[in-house]
Design a protein around this motif. Structure first.
Motif, PDB file in Angstrom:
ATOM      1  N   MET A   1      10.432  -4.449   7.091  1.00 24.39           N
ATOM      2  CA  MET A   1       9.235  -3.586   7.304  1.00 24.39           C
ATOM      3  C   MET A   1       8.221  -4.378   8.195  1.00 24.39           C
ATOM      4  SD  MET A   1       8.428  -1.310   3.997  1.00 24.39           S
ATOM      5  CE  MET A   1       8.329  -2.471   2.921  1.00 24.39           C
ATOM      6  N   SER A   2       8.747  -4.243   9.653  1.00 23.74           N
ATOM      7  CA  SER A   2       7.831  -5.066  10.757  1.00 23.74           C
ATOM      8  C   SER A   2       6.415  -4.279  10.859  1.00 23.74           C
ATOM      9  CB  SER A   2       8.543  -5.148  11.878  1.00 23.74           C
ATOM     10  OG  SER A   2       9.618  -6.180  11.635  1.00 23.74           O
ATOM     11  N   ILE A   3       5.617  -5.056  11.169  1.00 26.40           N
ATOM     12  CA  ILE A   3       4.357  -4.568  11.679  1.00 26.40           C
ATOM     13  C   ILE A   3       4.447  -4.438  13.234  1.00 26.40           C
ATOM     14  CG2 ILE A   3       1.750  -5.348  11.995  1.00 26.40           C
ATOM     15  CD1 ILE A   3       1.934  -6.835   9.532  1.00 26.40           C
ATOM     16  N   THR A   4       3.613  -3.306  13.321  1.00 20.83           N
ATOM     17  CA  THR A   4       3.700  -2.895  14.895  1.00 20.83           C
ATOM     18  C   THR A   4       2.028  -2.893  15.604  1.00 20.83           C
ATOM     19  OG1 THR A   4       2.967  -0.542  14.848  1.00 20.83           O
ATOM     20  CG2 THR A   4       5.405  -1.229  14.684  1.00 20.83           C
ATOM     21  N   GLU A   5       1.944  -2.990  16.907  1.00 20.74           N
ATOM     22  CA  GLU A   5       0.625  -2.924  17.415  1.00 20.74           C
ATOM     23  C   GLU A   5      -0.087  -1.902  17.072  1.00 20.74           C
ATOM     24  OE1 GLU A   5       0.176  -3.910  21.544  1.00 20.74           O
ATOM     25  OE2 GLU A   5       2.144  -4.934  21.623  1.00 20.74           O
ATOM     26  N   ALA A   6       0.687  -0.749  16.752  1.00 23.97           N
ATOM     27  CA  ALA A   6      -0.151   0.569  16.267  1.00 23.97           C
ATOM     28  C   ALA A   6      -0.674   0.601  15.086  1.00 23.97           C
ATOM     29  CB  ALA A   6       1.073   1.756  16.747  1.00 23.97           C
ATOM     30  N   ASP A   7       0.240  -0.222  14.026  1.00 20.27           N
ATOM     31  CA  ASP A   7      -0.188  -0.547  12.792  1.00 20.27           C
ATOM     32  C   ASP A   7      -1.637  -1.330  12.726  1.00 20.27           C
ATOM     33  OD1 ASP A   7       2.177   0.434  11.838  1.00 20.27           O
ATOM     34  OD2 ASP A   7       3.236  -1.381  11.618  1.00 20.27           O
ATOM     35  N   LEU A   8      -1.629  -2.394  13.638  1.00 20.32           N
ATOM     36  CA  LEU A   8      -2.854  -2.977  13.748  1.00 20.32           C
ATOM     37  C   LEU A   8      -4.040  -2.370  14.011  1.00 20.32           C
ATOM     38  CD1 LEU A   8      -1.560  -6.603  15.279  1.00 20.32           C
ATOM     39  CD2 LEU A   8      -1.862  -6.019  12.781  1.00 20.32           C
ATOM     40  N   ILE A 107       2.410 -10.882  15.937  1.00 18.71           N
ATOM     41  CA  ILE A 107       2.999 -10.114  14.765  1.00 18.71           C
ATOM     42  C   ILE A 107       4.262 -10.928  14.643  1.00 18.71           C
ATOM     43  CG2 ILE A 107       4.327  -8.180  14.479  1.00 18.71           C
ATOM     44  CD1 ILE A 107       2.542  -6.611  16.291  1.00 18.71           C
ATOM     45  N   ASP A 108       4.673 -11.348  13.348  1.00 20.26           N
ATOM     46  CA  ASP A 108       6.063 -11.814  13.042  1.00 20.26           C
ATOM     47  C   ASP A 108       6.450 -10.968  11.778  1.00 20.26           C
ATOM     48  OD1 ASP A 108       8.347 -13.407  12.506  1.00 20.26           O
ATOM     49  OD2 ASP A 108       7.157 -15.248  12.226  1.00 20.26           O
ATOM     50  N   GLY A 109       7.445 -10.035  11.865  1.00 13.24           N
ATOM     51  CA  GLY A 109       7.916  -9.337  10.774  1.00 13.24           C
ATOM     52  C   GLY A 109       6.691  -8.727  10.201  1.00 13.24           C
ATOM     53  N   ASP A 110       6.381  -8.854   8.742  1.00  8.88           N
ATOM     54  CA  ASP A 110       5.729  -8.239   8.032  1.00  8.88           C
ATOM     55  C   ASP A 110       4.285  -8.713   8.084  1.00  8.88           C
ATOM     56  OD1 ASP A 110       6.128 -10.377   6.309  1.00  8.88           O
ATOM     57  OD2 ASP A 110       6.409  -9.550   4.769  1.00  8.88           O
ATOM     58  N   VAL A 111       3.910  -9.815   8.799  1.00  5.53           N
ATOM     59  CA  VAL A 111       2.809 -10.374   9.071  1.00  5.53           C
ATOM     60  C   VAL A 111       2.097 -10.331  10.446  1.00  5.53           C
ATOM     61  CG1 VAL A 111       1.538 -12.849   8.965  1.00  5.53           C
ATOM     62  CG2 VAL A 111       3.244 -12.244   7.337  1.00  5.53           C
ATOM     63  N   GLY A 112       0.910  -9.774  10.347  1.00  4.55           N
ATOM     64  CA  GLY A 112       0.322  -9.711  11.710  1.00  4.55           C
ATOM     65  C   GLY A 112      -1.152 -10.233  11.753  1.00  4.55           C
ATOM     66  N   MET A 113      -1.659 -10.591  12.937  1.00  5.73           N
ATOM     67  CA  MET A 113      -2.832 -10.917  13.190  1.00  5.73           C
ATOM     68  C   MET A 113      -3.786 -10.439  14.315  1.00  5.73           C
ATOM     69  SD  MET A 113      -2.646 -15.045  11.792  1.00  5.73           S
ATOM     70  CE  MET A 113      -0.814 -15.245  12.043  1.00  5.73           C
ATOM     71  N   TRP A 114      -5.066 -10.230  14.208  1.00  7.71           N
ATOM     72  CA  TRP A 114      -5.780  -9.748  15.486  1.00  7.71           C
ATOM     73  C   TRP A 114      -7.047 -10.573  15.442  1.00  7.71           C
ATOM     74  CZ3 TRP A 114     -10.680  -7.751  15.609  1.00  7.71           C
ATOM     75  CH2 TRP A 114     -10.991  -7.376  16.869  1.00  7.71           C
ATOM     76  N   MET A 115      -7.395 -10.754  17.001  1.00  7.61           N
ATOM     77  CA  MET A 115      -8.659 -11.522  16.996  1.00  7.61           C
ATOM     78  C   MET A 115      -9.590 -10.840  18.141  1.00  7.61           C
ATOM     79  SD  MET A 115      -9.039 -15.498  17.914  1.00  7.61           S
ATOM     80  CE  MET A 115      -7.856 -15.495  19.567  1.00  7.61           C
ATOM     81  N   GLY A 116     -10.694 -10.756  17.977  1.00  6.58           N
ATOM     82  CA  GLY A 116     -11.593  -9.956  18.912  1.00  6.58           C
ATOM     83  C   GLY A 116     -12.978 -10.011  18.521  1.00  6.58           C
ATOM     84  N   TRP A 117     -13.807  -9.280  19.439  1.00  9.95           N
ATOM     85  CA  TRP A 117     -14.950  -8.883  19.131  1.00  9.95           C
ATOM     86  C   TRP A 117     -15.289  -7.313  18.237  1.00  9.95           C
ATOM     87  CZ3 TRP A 117     -15.282 -10.558  24.519  1.00  9.95           C
ATOM     88  CH2 TRP A 117     -15.600 -11.911  24.463  1.00  9.95           C
ATOM     89  N   ALA A 118     -15.963  -7.331  17.449  1.00 10.25           N
ATOM     90  CA  ALA A 118     -16.209  -5.979  16.746  1.00 10.25           C
ATOM     91  C   ALA A 118     -17.609  -5.740  16.965  1.00 10.25           C
ATOM     92  CB  ALA A 118     -16.149  -6.039  15.092  1.00 10.25           C
ATOM     93  N   LYS A 119     -17.811  -4.550  17.503  1.00  9.92           N
ATOM     94  CA  LYS A 119     -19.458  -4.435  17.747  1.00  9.92           C
ATOM     95  C   LYS A 119     -19.705  -3.085  16.956  1.00  9.92           C
ATOM     96  CE  LYS A 119     -18.722  -5.670  22.368  1.00  9.92           C
ATOM     97  NZ  LYS A 119     -18.887  -5.285  23.907  1.00  9.92           N
ATOM     98  N   PHE A 120     -20.615  -3.703  16.035  1.00 12.44           N
ATOM     99  CA  PHE A 120     -21.469  -2.562  15.038  1.00 12.44           C
ATOM    100  C   PHE A 120     -22.627  -1.827  15.386  1.00 12.44           C
ATOM    101  CE2 PHE A 120     -19.112  -5.953  12.911  1.00 12.44           C
ATOM    102  CZ  PHE A 120     -18.201  -5.285  11.904  1.00 12.44           C
ATOM    103  N   THR A 121     -22.809  -0.517  15.258  1.00 20.47           N
ATOM    104  CA  THR A 121     -23.797   0.321  15.765  1.00 20.47           C
ATOM    105  C   THR A 121     -24.470   0.782  14.371  1.00 20.47           C
ATOM    106  OG1 THR A 121     -22.742   0.674  17.914  1.00 20.47           O
ATOM    107  CG2 THR A 121     -24.741   1.929  17.005  1.00 20.47           C
TER     108      THR A 121
END
Length: 157
Positions: A1-8, A107-121
């Protein structure tokens, strides 16, 4: 069950929606209602059922900087825990939206990582930007779980 960009993307959206819901629940129902919802959110989104979660919250310090246990995460999000006296409850600060600016993902199979900024209002329109990294793993049921959550304030020289 691979992770997709849409999953992230969906996982980040779900996390943001849960944070806003937690803030509103606290405003409408108080700390007991917020704590109950935060427990549900942690069970649904985080991988504490898989083992320790590598969680480094934005506003944590000292011996309790890192939160590999669900109790530590719960205290961070809702505060009101004598074991974590410095926690003010990040999740109950009146948040109304979270927007993301992506830097990169992996993304590598069932592991995925994301990095960026989160802007909280918040409810007054104030915006706080943090550096954010999420790592995810799909569990045996195919549910994407947060297993890495790092957050820090941007460095300003």
């Amino acid at each position: 069950m691979s992770i997709t960009e849409a999953d992230l993307l969906q996982a980040r959206t779900n996390w943001a929606d849960a944070l806003v819901s937690l803030s509103k629940t606290f405003e409408d129902g108080g700390i007991d209602a917020a704590r109950a919802l935060a427990n549900e959110i942690l069970d649904a989104a985080y991988g504490y059922n898989l083992g320790p979660v590598l969680f480094k919250p934005t506003l944590a310090s000292g011996e309790k900087t890192f939160r590999p246990t669900k109790d530590g995460a719960l205290a961070y999000f809702v505060g009101h825990d004598e074991n974590y006296p410095l926690d003010g409850g990040f999740g109950i600060k009146g948040w109304r939206s979270v927007d993301y600016d992506s830097s990169a993902h992996f993304i590598d199979g069932d592991v995925g990582m994301w990095m960026g900024w989160a802007k909280f209002t918040d409810k007054d329109g104030n915006v706080v930007t943090v550096n954010k990294t999420f790592g995810y793993k799909k569990d045996e049921e195919g549910t994407l779980r947060v297993v890495l959550h790092h957050s820090s304030l941007p460095y300003e020289p």
